[in-house]
Design a protein around this motif. Sequence first.
Motif, mmCIF file in Angstrom:
data_model
loop_
_atom_site.group_PDB
_atom_site.id
_atom_site.type_symbol
_atom_site.label_atom_id
_atom_site.label_comp_id
_atom_site.label_asym_id
_atom_site.label_seq_id
_atom_site.Cartn_x
_atom_site.Cartn_y
_atom_site.Cartn_z
ATOM 1 N N LEU A 1 29.775 34.205 44.632
ATOM 2 C CA LEU A 1 31.859 34.649 44.259
ATOM 3 C C LEU A 1 31.612 35.409 43.755
ATOM 4 O O LEU A 1 32.011 35.301 42.296
ATOM 5 C CB LEU A 1 32.117 33.694 43.684
ATOM 6 N N VAL B 1 28.955 43.422 39.346
ATOM 7 C CA VAL B 1 28.178 42.377 38.754
ATOM 8 C C VAL B 1 27.298 42.141 39.975
ATOM 9 O O VAL B 1 26.237 42.185 40.816
ATOM 10 C CB VAL B 1 28.555 40.923 37.851
ATOM 11 N N ALA C 1 33.829 37.766 49.713
ATOM 12 C CA ALA C 1 35.246 38.188 48.641
ATOM 13 C C ALA C 1 35.993 38.217 49.768
ATOM 14 O O ALA C 1 36.276 37.953 50.661
ATOM 15 C CB ALA C 1 34.747 39.563 48.673
ATOM 16 N N GLY D 1 32.033 47.122 43.656
ATOM 17 C CA GLY D 1 31.115 48.105 42.883
ATOM 18 C C GLY D 1 31.266 48.468 41.407
ATOM 19 O O GLY D 1 32.030 47.742 41.390
ATOM 20 N N SER E 1 31.609 41.946 45.616
ATOM 21 C CA SER E 1 31.803 42.904 45.582
ATOM 22 C C SER E 1 31.880 43.856 44.760
ATOM 23 O O SER E 1 32.277 44.803 44.802
ATOM 24 C CB SER E 1 32.482 43.049 47.294
ATOM 25 N N GLY E 2 32.030 42.870 43.547
ATOM 26 C CA GLY E 2 32.426 43.589 42.710
ATOM 27 C C GLY E 2 31.071 44.129 41.812
ATOM 28 O O GLY E 2 30.380 44.240 42.893
ATOM 29 N N ASN F 1 36.334 43.237 52.195
ATOM 30 C CA ASN F 1 34.440 43.935 51.613
ATOM 31 C C ASN F 1 33.751 43.023 52.373
ATOM 32 O O ASN F 1 32.569 42.927 51.909
ATOM 33 C CB ASN F 1 34.491 42.720 49.954
ATOM 34 N N GLY G 1 39.934 32.503 40.718
ATOM 35 C CA GLY G 1 40.637 32.753 42.041
ATOM 36 C C GLY G 1 39.794 31.082 42.690
ATOM 37 O O GLY G 1 39.065 30.245 41.071
ATOM 38 N N ASP G 2 40.429 30.936 43.382
ATOM 39 C CA ASP G 2 40.111 29.335 43.781
ATOM 40 C C ASP G 2 38.841 29.027 44.274
ATOM 41 O O ASP G 2 38.751 27.617 44.355
ATOM 42 C CB ASP G 2 41.108 28.961 44.854
ATOM 43 N N THR H 1 38.531 45.905 41.926
ATOM 44 C CA THR H 1 37.619 46.610 42.074
ATOM 45 C C THR H 1 36.696 46.610 42.668
ATOM 46 O O THR H 1 36.089 45.695 43.204
ATOM 47 C CB THR H 1 37.388 47.833 41.504
ATOM 48 N N LEU I 1 24.916 47.433 32.428
ATOM 49 C CA LEU I 1 25.749 46.249 32.078
ATOM 50 C C LEU I 1 25.911 45.488 33.046
ATOM 51 O O LEU I 1 25.272 44.028 33.391
ATOM 52 C CB LEU I 1 27.116 46.962 31.480
ATOM 53 N N PHE J 1 26.151 35.461 28.442
ATOM 54 C CA PHE J 1 26.714 35.955 27.780
ATOM 55 C C PHE J 1 25.092 37.384 28.002
ATOM 56 O O PHE J 1 24.639 36.684 27.655
ATOM 57 C CB PHE J 1 27.253 35.765 27.328
ATOM 58 N N LEU K 1 41.348 43.185 39.311
ATOM 59 C CA LEU K 1 39.856 42.157 39.556
ATOM 60 C C LEU K 1 39.049 42.362 41.249
ATOM 61 O O LEU K 1 38.811 41.619 41.975
ATOM 62 C CB LEU K 1 40.554 41.164 38.972
#
Length: 188
Positions: free
Chosen positions: A29, A35, A54, A182, A32-33, A58, A99-100, A180, A5, A135, A178
Amino acid sequence: GGVPLTGLTAYQSLFDAGRLKGGETIMILGASGGVGSLAIQLANWKGATVIGVAGSSNQDYMKDLGADYTIDYSKGDVGEAVDKIAPDGVDMIFHCSRGDSLAQSHDRLKEGGRLISITNSDPERRNDVQFQYVFVEPNAVQLAHLSELADSGTLKVPVSKTFKLDDAQQALQEIESLHTRGKTVITP
Ligand SMILES: NC(=O)c1ccc[n+]([C@@H]2O[C@H](COP(=O)([O-])OP(=O)(O)OC[C@H]3O[C@@H](n4cnc5c(N)ncnc54)[C@H](OP(=O)(O)O)[C@@H]3O)[C@@H](O)[C@H]2O)c1
């Protein structure tokens, strides 16, 4: 389990929609998530200069994954931070966070640049840049390429936490924060 994913989403955003080339500058932006962590590495592999955005905890994490520069969105205006790193602006913004940060920095995208978003927000549009919402779609050829990159050690999949299937609800609650780092993975 952590690759398909996030890997395909990053791959299709950077290379299909964004047509990212070596030598370009990309700002991610939410780098660190799930994706974003793979996007840093794929952009790096392509030879792009990577600016990861991030929070405070992070910054080192993004550098360890290969970000050339990092910005802490909690420490001030993201656009002003970009000016110090890339005074001529960036070629591509990959928008993977709420976020901004996008509102603060979207005018640092060069004329003719690409704004690629995977969030279902409706970012402010500019007529002089290309915007595309991505998507993720299944793609066996791209998945095989990601698998090769992972097997060769080029692509790491940072799994921050694993949950048993019985605890999937708790996993979903954490993801909904929102924040987490990795990838979160469910194990049998
Ligand atoms: N369209 C698609 O095909 C597709 C596919 C996968 C995911 N998604 C969506 O894409 C988004 C990202 O998914 P994900 O799993 O990678 O997210 P995630 O793991 O929840 O990560 C979000 C990241 O954003 C960072 N962040 C939070 N507030 C920020 C801000 N103001 N500015 C910059 N960064 C900020 C967080 O860093 P800190 O913790 O340091 O704050 C975190 O690392 C989600 O909305 C998800 O639903 C879409």
